[in-house]
Design a protein around this motif. Structure first.
Motif, PDB file in Angstrom:
ATOM      1  N   LYS A  88      10.713  67.545  65.711  1.00 17.13           N
ATOM      2  CA  LYS A  88       9.990  66.361  66.456  1.00 17.13           C
ATOM      3  C   LYS A  88       8.957  65.801  65.379  1.00 17.13           C
ATOM      4  CE  LYS A  88      10.920  67.977  71.034  1.00 17.13           C
ATOM      5  NZ  LYS A  88      10.316  68.439  72.258  1.00 17.13           N
ATOM      6  N   GLU A  89       8.626  64.537  65.479  1.00 18.78           N
ATOM      7  CA  GLU A  89       7.685  64.020  64.593  1.00 18.78           C
ATOM      8  C   GLU A  89       6.107  64.773  65.097  1.00 18.78           C
ATOM      9  OE1 GLU A  89       6.916  61.191  61.646  1.00 18.78           O
ATOM     10  OE2 GLU A  89       8.379  60.891  62.870  1.00 18.78           O
ATOM     11  N   SER A  90       6.186  64.920  66.059  1.00 17.60           N
ATOM     12  CA  SER A  90       4.789  65.462  66.835  1.00 17.60           C
ATOM     13  C   SER A  90       4.477  66.788  66.258  1.00 17.60           C
ATOM     14  CB  SER A  90       4.871  65.608  68.358  1.00 17.60           C
ATOM     15  OG  SER A  90       5.782  66.337  68.662  1.00 17.60           O
ATOM     16  N   GLU A  91       5.487  67.640  65.718  1.00 13.81           N
ATOM     17  CA  GLU A  91       5.300  68.655  65.126  1.00 13.81           C
ATOM     18  C   GLU A  91       4.566  68.727  63.841  1.00 13.81           C
ATOM     19  OE1 GLU A  91       8.995  70.964  65.385  1.00 13.81           O
ATOM     20  OE2 GLU A  91       9.207  70.721  67.378  1.00 13.81           O
ATOM     21  N   LEU A  92       4.586  67.549  63.148  1.00 22.05           N
ATOM     22  CA  LEU A  92       4.036  67.587  61.704  1.00 22.05           C
ATOM     23  C   LEU A  92       2.461  67.543  61.958  1.00 22.05           C
ATOM     24  CD1 LEU A  92       6.474  64.774  60.198  1.00 22.05           C
ATOM     25  CD2 LEU A  92       6.683  67.244  59.878  1.00 22.05           C
ATOM     26  N   THR A  93       2.057  68.624  61.913  1.00 22.97           N
ATOM     27  CA  THR A  93       0.464  68.654  62.345  1.00 22.97           C
ATOM     28  C   THR A  93      -0.312  69.324  61.241  1.00 22.97           C
ATOM     29  OG1 THR A  93       0.792  70.527  63.543  1.00 22.97           O
ATOM     30  CG2 THR A  93       0.709  68.495  64.738  1.00 22.97           C
TER      31      THR A  93
ATOM     32  N   LYS B 233       6.127  61.815  57.766  1.00 23.99           N
ATOM     33  CA  LYS B 233       7.127  61.298  58.575  1.00 23.99           C
ATOM     34  C   LYS B 233       8.571  62.157  58.640  1.00 23.99           C
ATOM     35  CE  LYS B 233       5.887  56.494  57.282  1.00 23.99           C
ATOM     36  NZ  LYS B 233       6.157  55.013  56.726  1.00 23.99           N
ATOM     37  N   LEU B 234       8.820  62.326  59.620  1.00 24.61           N
ATOM     38  CA  LEU B 234      10.016  63.376  59.828  1.00 24.61           C
ATOM     39  C   LEU B 234      11.276  62.710  59.438  1.00 24.61           C
ATOM     40  CD1 LEU B 234      10.949  65.908  61.110  1.00 24.61           C
ATOM     41  CD2 LEU B 234      11.707  64.534  63.240  1.00 24.61           C
ATOM     42  N   ASN B 235      11.559  61.445  59.400  1.00 26.51           N
ATOM     43  CA  ASN B 235      12.582  60.986  58.592  1.00 26.51           C
ATOM     44  C   ASN B 235      12.727  61.070  57.052  1.00 26.51           C
ATOM     45  OD1 ASN B 235      13.723  59.795  61.063  1.00 26.51           O
ATOM     46  ND2 ASN B 235      12.759  57.991  60.890  1.00 26.51           N
ATOM     47  N   GLU B 236      11.634  61.257  56.661  1.00 20.43           N
ATOM     48  CA  GLU B 236      11.575  61.283  54.927  1.00 20.43           C
ATOM     49  C   GLU B 236      11.844  62.833  54.832  1.00 20.43           C
ATOM     50  OE1 GLU B 236      11.240  59.222  52.625  1.00 20.43           O
ATOM     51  OE2 GLU B 236      11.045  57.426  53.719  1.00 20.43           O
ATOM     52  N   HIS B 237      11.485  63.875  55.584  1.00 15.66           N
ATOM     53  CA  HIS B 237      11.536  64.985  55.537  1.00 15.66           C
ATOM     54  C   HIS B 237      13.152  65.336  55.644  1.00 15.66           C
ATOM     55  CE1 HIS B 237       7.578  67.412  55.699  1.00 15.66           C
ATOM     56  NE2 HIS B 237       7.312  66.127  55.884  1.00 15.66           N
ATOM     57  N   LYS B 238      13.661  64.652  56.348  1.00  7.53           N
ATOM     58  CA  LYS B 238      15.092  64.709  56.553  1.00  7.53           C
ATOM     59  C   LYS B 238      16.090  64.187  55.596  1.00  7.53           C
ATOM     60  CE  LYS B 238      15.723  64.885  61.603  1.00  7.53           C
ATOM     61  NZ  LYS B 238      16.248  64.560  62.869  1.00  7.53           N
ATOM     62  N   ARG B 239      15.375  63.241  54.943  1.00  7.53           N
ATOM     63  CA  ARG B 239      16.091  62.649  53.759  1.00  7.53           C
ATOM     64  C   ARG B 239      16.009  63.558  52.628  1.00  7.53           C
ATOM     65  NH1 ARG B 239      14.356  59.672  49.653  1.00  7.53           N
ATOM     66  NH2 ARG B 239      12.250  59.743  50.444  1.00  7.53           N
ATOM     67  N   VAL B 240      14.734  64.134  52.186  1.00  9.61           N
ATOM     68  CA  VAL B 240      14.708  64.905  51.052  1.00  9.61           C
ATOM     69  C   VAL B 240      15.072  66.268  51.324  1.00  9.61           C
ATOM     70  CG1 VAL B 240      12.826  66.192  49.948  1.00  9.61           C
ATOM     71  CG2 VAL B 240      12.416  64.015  50.575  1.00  9.61           C
TER      72      VAL B 240
ATOM     73  N   GLU C 291       4.917  76.380  55.674  1.00  6.60           N
ATOM     74  CA  GLU C 291       4.742  76.009  56.862  1.00  6.60           C
ATOM     75  C   GLU C 291       4.006  74.729  56.864  1.00  6.60           C
ATOM     76  OE1 GLU C 291       6.155  77.236  59.767  1.00  6.60           O
ATOM     77  OE2 GLU C 291       7.350  78.668  58.500  1.00  6.60           O
ATOM     78  N   MET C 292       3.398  74.418  55.718  1.00 12.09           N
ATOM     79  CA  MET C 292       2.423  73.357  55.639  1.00 12.09           C
ATOM     80  C   MET C 292       3.329  72.278  55.147  1.00 12.09           C
ATOM     81  SD  MET C 292      -0.698  74.816  53.721  1.00 12.09           S
ATOM     82  CE  MET C 292       0.154  75.750  52.427  1.00 12.09           C
ATOM     83  N   GLU C 293       3.082  70.931  55.777  1.00 10.69           N
ATOM     84  CA  GLU C 293       4.230  70.143  56.140  1.00 10.69           C
ATOM     85  C   GLU C 293       4.320  69.297  54.733  1.00 10.69           C
ATOM     86  OE1 GLU C 293       5.234  70.451  58.724  1.00 10.69           O
ATOM     87  OE2 GLU C 293       3.870  70.800  60.057  1.00 10.69           O
TER      88      GLU C 293
END
Length: 532
Positions: free
Chosen positions: A235-240, A257-264, A188-190
Motif C-alpha cells: 500500500k502507498e501508506s506503507e511508504l514511511t 510512489k508505490l507505482n514507481e516501486h512496482k515499475r522498477v 527496509e528503507m523505501e
C-alpha cells in the motif's frame, strides 16, 4: 599540504593490549582531528590501521572513519561541488578554508574506496563493518549533499555510492550470501530499496551482456539472493521509512510512489529472467514467483513468456511453473493453448516422489474443478492416475484415490469407468483399450476403458489403501473428499499411526458374579433350565 606523518607505535606485551591501545589511539586521533584543523594529517594514521592485516585493527579503524567523516559531513567541512585534483588544489588560488575542505574531501573519497575494497575482504566481520559504515556515509551524504546543485529542483540521494555498494555485493567469484542477508536490514528503507532495485537492473544488464548471456552461477546466485530479500510494500501508506527526506517536494519524488516501486521491481526481475539461468535457479525463482513477485508487478502478464517456457521444460520445473500460470490464468485471463494436454503429460511416476507433490495435486485439483470440462478429458486424467497408482507409494495412493473419486463426483458421465456390464460374462481376459503412451488425452481411449486398477488396489498390503479402494464398490456420496488433509502426509506419519498401540478397552462382563453353573445374574438361567 603537509606530508603524511609516520606513526611510531610500540608493540604491546600482548595482542590484547595492542588492540586496546590502538583503539584508544584511534579515538584520540579522531578527537584531535575534529578539535583542530592543524591535525588534519593525522587522518593518515587511521588509514594505516584501515589497511592493517589484523581484523580488530581494521574494524576499529572503520568505526573511527565512520565517526570522523559523518561529523565532518554534518559540520559541512567537506568540499561541495566538482572536486579539483589534489595538485590543482594546492597550486590554484584557493583560500585556506577551501584547501582544507578539498583535502578532507579527497581523504573521504579515499576512505570510501578502501571501504568498498573491504566488501571483498576474506573476513566477514570486516565486510560487515565496512558495509554498515558505507550506509552511514550514504545517509549523511543524503542529508548533506556533496554536489553543488539547486536542491529546490533536484532530489538529494547518494546514488553513486549505492551503485558502488551493489556492484561489490554482486560479485562474480565470491558467494556473498551472509553479507547480502545483512544488507537486507537496510532494504527496509523505501528510497534505498528503490535505488538498489535500479542499480541491480543496470548491473545485471552490463555484466550479462558483457559475457554474452553465458550462465554465471555465482554471480546470478548473488543477484537472486539480493532480489529475493526485497520486501515490497503493498500500500502507498506503507511508504514511511526513508533514509533521506526530500522536505517540501517529497510527495513528487519517484521513490515515494508505490507505482514507481512496482515499475522498477518489475524491470529488475524481467531484466534478470531474460537471461539463461542455472537449472537450480529456475526452481528457486518459481517457488517464490506466485506470492513474492507477481503480486508486486505493475503488469504481471509480462511474465507469460518466462512461465510458458518453464512449463515446457518438464519435470519439477513444470510442476513449479503451475503456480505462476494459475495466477495468470485465474486473475489475468491468460489463454494458454493446450494447457490441459501439458498438464496431462506431467502425470508421470516421478510426480509421486518430488517434494513439490502436495503443491502439484492442490493446483491440479483446482484446475480440474470446473464442471464445464469435456468428459473425455476428465476420464483421461482419472484413468492415467489409476494406472500410475499401481506402482505408487501408500502416501501417494491416499491422495490419488480421493482425487479420482472427486473427478467422478463432478462428472457423473465418468461413472461408466466404474462398472461395465458388457464385460461380466467374458471368461477370457480382455485387453485394456486405454493407451498409456498417448500424449493427447482426446486420443487415449480412456472412456472405453474402466478403473480396474482400483479393484486391484483392494488387495493392497496397506490397510488404509485397501479400505480407500473398497469405496468404489459402494455408491459414491455427493460430498467431495477434502484432499488437502492428506496432501502433506508422509511415510513416517503413516508408520507412526500403524505402530501406535490402540488403548485396550475393558471387555463388558456380567455385573453379578456367578458362583455356580446356571446360578447368578438374577438366577434367570435357573428358572428356565436345569441340570439332569
Amino acid at each position: 599540504m603537509a606530508p603524511a606523518k609516520k606513526r611510531n607505535v610500540s608493540s604491546g606485551k600482548s595482542t590484547e593490549q595492542g588492540v586496546k591501545t590502538a583503539k584508544i589511539d584511534l579515538n584520540s586521533t579522531v578527537e584531535r582531528i575534529l578539535e583542530s584543523r592543524k591535525n588534519a594529517n593525522d587522518v593518515f594514521d587511521i588509514f594505516e590501521f584501515l589497511q592493517s592485516e589484523k581484523e580488530k585493527d581494521v574494524v576499529s579503524a572503520v568505526n573511527a572513519c565512520s565517526k570522523l567523516f559523518c561529523t565532518l559531513l554534518e559540520r559541512k567541512e567537506l568540499f561541495v561541488g566538482k572536486l579539483p585534483g589534489e595538485e590543482e588544489a594546492l597550486i590554484g588560488e584557493h583560500s585556506a578554508e577551501d584547501k582544507y575542505r578539498m583535502f578532507m574531501r579527497h581523504r573521504y573519497n579515499s576512505c570510501v574506496e578502501m571501504l568498498l575494497e573491504h566488501l571483498s575482504h576474506e573476513l566477514h566481520d570486516v565486510k560487515e563493518s565496512a558495509l554498515c559504515c558505507l550506509i552511514k556515509f550514504a545517509t549523511a551524504e543524503g542529508q548533506h549533499p556533496l554536489e553543488d546543485l539547486d536542491w529546490s529542483e533536484h532530489y538529494s540521494f547518494p546514488r553513486e555510492m549505492i551503485q558502488a555498494v551493489v556492484d561489490k555485493l554482486l560479485s562474480k567469484t565470491t558467494d556473498n550470501a551472509l553479507l547480502i542477508s545483512r544488507f537486507q536490514e537496510f532494504l527496509e528503507m523505501e528510497d534505498l530499496r528503490y535505488y538498489v532495485m535500479s542499480s541491480v537492473r543496470d548491473h545485471v544488464g552490463k555484466v550479462m551482456d558483457k559475457n554474452k548471456g553465458a550462465v554465471l552461477p555465482v554471480y546470478q546466485n548473488n543477484v537472486f539472493l539480493l532480489m529475493s530479500n526485497i520486501n515490497m510494500p503493498s500500500k502507498e501508506s506503507e511508504l514511511t521509512n526513508f533514509m533521506v527526506k526530500q522536505e517540501a517536494k517529497h510527495e513528487d519524488w519517484k521513490a515515494a510512489k508505490l507505482n514507481e516501486h512496482k515499475r522498477v521491481f518489475e524491470r529488475m526481475w524481467l531484466g534478470f529472467l531474460k537471461y539463461k539461468l542455472p537449472g537450480s535457479m529456475y526452481k528457486k525463482v518459481l517457488v517464490i514467483l506466485h506470492d513474492s513477485i507477481l503480486p508486486y508487478m505493475s503488469k504481471p502478464t509480462l511474465m507469460i513468456d518466462f512461465l510458458t517456457a518453464a512449463y515446457d521444460v518438464g519435470g519439477a520445473i513444470s510442476l513449479l511453473a503451475l503456480n505462476g500460470l494459475f495466477v495468470l490464468i485465474h486473475q489475468h485471463n491468460l489463454d494458454y493453448p493446450d494447457f490441459y494436454k501439458k498438464l496431462y503429460n506431467l502425470l508421470e511416476p516421478s510426480v509421486f516422489h518430488v517434494k513439490y507433490r502436495a503443491r502439484f495435486f492442490h493446483l491440479a485439483n483446482i484446475f480440474l474443478s470446473s464442471s464445464h470440462l469435456p468428459v473425455y478429458l476428465v476420464a483421461a486424467f482419472a484413468k492415467r492416475l489409476a494406472r500410475l497408482a499401481l506402482t505408487a507409494p501408500p502416501t501417494a495412493l491416499l491422495i490419488v484415490l480421493p482425487f479420482i473419486y472427486n473427478l467422478i463426483r463432478r462428472h457423473p458421465s465418468c461413472r461408466v469407468l466404474i462398472h461395465r456390464p458388457s464385460t461380466e460374462d467374458v471368461t477370457e481376459p480382455l485387453e485394456d483399450p486405454y493407451v498409456m503412451d498417448e500424449e493427447d488425452p482426446a486420443q487415449c481411449c480412456a472412456l472405453e476403458s474402466s478403473l480396474w486398477e482400483i479393484k486391484t488396489l483392494q488387495k493392497h498390503y496397506h490397510p488404509d489403501v485397501a479400505k480407500a479402494a473398497m469405496l468404489i464398490n459402494t455408491p459414491l456420496s455427493q460430498q467431495e473428499d477434502d484432499i488437502d488433509e492428506v496432501l502433506e502426509t508422509t511415510a513416517f506419519e503413516l508408520m507412526e499411526r500403524d505402530l501406535k498401540q490402540s488403548e485396550i478397552k475393558n471387555v463388558p462382563l456380567e455385573f453379578e458374579r456367578a458362583t455356580q453353573l446356571l446360578k447368578g445374574g438374577g438366577d434367570v438361567l435357573g428358572q428356565h433350565f436345569c441340570l439332569v
